[in-house]
Design a protein around this motif. Sequence first.
Motif, mmCIF file in Angstrom:
data_model
loop_
_atom_site.group_PDB
_atom_site.id
_atom_site.type_symbol
_atom_site.label_atom_id
_atom_site.label_comp_id
_atom_site.label_asym_id
_atom_site.label_seq_id
_atom_site.Cartn_x
_atom_site.Cartn_y
_atom_site.Cartn_z
ATOM 1 N N ARG A 62 0.833 -1.221 0.000
ATOM 2 C CA ARG A 62 0.000 0.000 0.000
ATOM 3 C C ARG A 62 0.863 1.264 0.000
ATOM 4 N N ASP A 63 1.966 1.223 0.718
ATOM 5 C CA ASP A 63 2.874 2.374 0.737
ATOM 6 C C ASP A 63 3.553 2.559 -0.614
ATOM 7 N N GLN A 64 4.013 1.455 -1.191
ATOM 8 C CA GLN A 64 4.738 1.521 -2.461
ATOM 9 C C GLN A 64 3.836 2.006 -3.591
ATOM 10 N N TYR A 65 2.588 1.616 -3.562
ATOM 11 C CA TYR A 65 1.646 1.998 -4.616
ATOM 12 C C TYR A 65 0.607 2.988 -4.105
ATOM 13 N N ALA A 66 1.023 3.857 -3.221
ATOM 14 C CA ALA A 66 0.106 4.821 -2.604
ATOM 15 C C ALA A 66 -0.601 5.688 -3.648
ATOM 16 N N ASP A 67 0.102 6.014 -4.711
ATOM 17 C CA ASP A 67 -0.483 6.862 -5.753
ATOM 18 C C ASP A 67 -1.139 6.063 -6.872
ATOM 19 N N GLU A 68 -1.119 4.750 -6.747
ATOM 20 C CA GLU A 68 -1.689 3.874 -7.778
ATOM 21 C C GLU A 68 -2.599 2.851 -7.105
ATOM 22 N N GLY A 69 -3.754 3.314 -6.667
ATOM 23 C CA GLY A 69 -4.676 2.483 -5.902
ATOM 24 C C GLY A 69 -5.070 1.191 -6.593
#
Length: 133
Positions: A62-69
């Motif tokens: 979730r942190d790594q893809y925070a901007d890519e839900g």
Amino acid sequence: MKSRVWLALLVICVNAQAGEEESTPCDNVESDQQTFACAAFNKQTAERELKSAYDDLIQRIRDQYADEGDKATALVGRMDAAEKLWAQLRDADCKVETYAEKPGSKAFQAAWDTCVAQRSDDRSEYLQSIGQQ
């Protein structure tokens, strides 16, 4: 007989890793009853660590893809599916490993607990390695 030797080796390894400030059922194992308690303790500990490793991985995703839900959601879904399949494989492997023991016996339960603990420890290490940079 083989399972008792294997359990004794596991107890020795756990005792070598245990911190001196912590007391566990695996300290000074001298009887079958203590071996059974140690195996149960190891299983509970390994499953708790596995859950923590899985929860940490989901948070890393979730942190790594925070901007890519959408990507985060897709990868979490894949991890959920993989975890379910892994649990089925673990159980199948442990059924093979405990085949020689009488189901319902203390020896069977100790062998089962030991198998699950070992597989869970291996899985925890794997989950901790995913997404590490």
